[in-house]
Scaffold this active site. Structure first.
Site, PDB file in Angstrom:
ATOM      1  N   PHE A   1      34.828  26.746  35.600  1.00  0.00           N
ATOM      2  CA  PHE A   1      34.896  26.361  34.187  1.00  0.00           C
ATOM      3  C   PHE A   1      36.298  25.911  33.811  1.00  0.00           C
ATOM      4  CE2 PHE A   1      31.464  29.451  34.600  1.00  0.00           C
ATOM      5  CZ  PHE A   1      30.408  28.694  34.127  1.00  0.00           C
ATOM      6  N   CYS A   2      36.830  24.965  34.547  1.00  0.00           N
ATOM      7  CA  CYS A   2      38.193  24.488  34.377  1.00  0.00           C
ATOM      8  C   CYS A   2      38.155  22.981  34.130  1.00  0.00           C
ATOM      9  CB  CYS A   2      38.990  24.807  35.655  1.00  0.00           C
ATOM     10  SG  CYS A   2      40.677  24.203  35.673  1.00  0.00           S
TER      11      CYS A   2
END
Length: 192
Positions: free
Chosen positions: A67-68
């Site tokens: 989730f970057c």
């Protein structure tokens, strides 16, 4: 009988934490470099894997997160792996929740995400710490050898065929960037 079974189970439970990350596994052969002399659980099934199996290859070690803003780099990492794997190159992915809590999932959730979203085929290892006070043993050595620690997710370390840390590349360096691919090409051309 039940008492003996209970003792065996207790003994097994006491051993499990020590199996998570071996500090230095015995080398698979005398030629395994100290940097690769580690064993980590595989992401998909937590089967212990010795990094000595990658001795003689050019290795790109990357700390990853699902989730970057850099998560799309999985695509470029997979392209690199596919392009160079037959020439002796491998990408090793190490999911970590160290930066921005951007890898909160379980190993199974991370494995499913990597497979279903990016069809990742390069080796991935169980989630671990890569920075701070207690990085996993590989990252601890990479930090010591290069003098740089990961600043964020998708930080990259390049290791030559002799198992020496050669360089590090920041998160903003895309896997397919000319600076990284030129260094990979150079290392692939070197003889052991």
């Amino acid at each position: 009988m039940i008492r003996n079974l209970a003792r065996c189970l207790l003994a097994l439970l006491l051993l499990v934490p020590t199996l998570e990350f071996a500090q230095a596994a015995p080398p698979a052969s005398a030629s395994c470099s100290p940097l690769l002399s580690h064993t980590f659980p595989r992401l998909q099934d937590e089967t212990p894997q010795s990094l000595c199996q990658y001795q003689g290859k050019v290795v790109l070690v990357v700390n990853t997160a699902s989730f970057c803003g850099f998560t799309s780099q999985y695509e470029g990492l997979e392209q690199l792996y596919a392009k160079y794997k037959d020439r002796g190159f491998v990408v090793l992915g190490f999911p970590s929740n160290d930066f921005g809590q951007q890898e909160p999932g379980s190993n199974k959730e991370i494995a499913d995400f990597c497979k279903n979203t990016y069809d990742v085929k390069f080796p991935m290892f169980a989630k671990s710490s890569v920075s701070g006070n207690n990085p996993n043993p590989l990252f601890k050595m990479l930090i010591a050898k290069t003098g740089t620690s990961p600043k964020w997710n998708f930080y990259k370390y390049l290791i030559d065929r002799r198992g020496n840390a050669v360089d590090s590349f920041g998160s903003v360096t895309k896997p397919t960037s000319s600076s990284l691919t030129a260094e990979i090409e150079k290392l692939l051309g070197e003889k052991i």
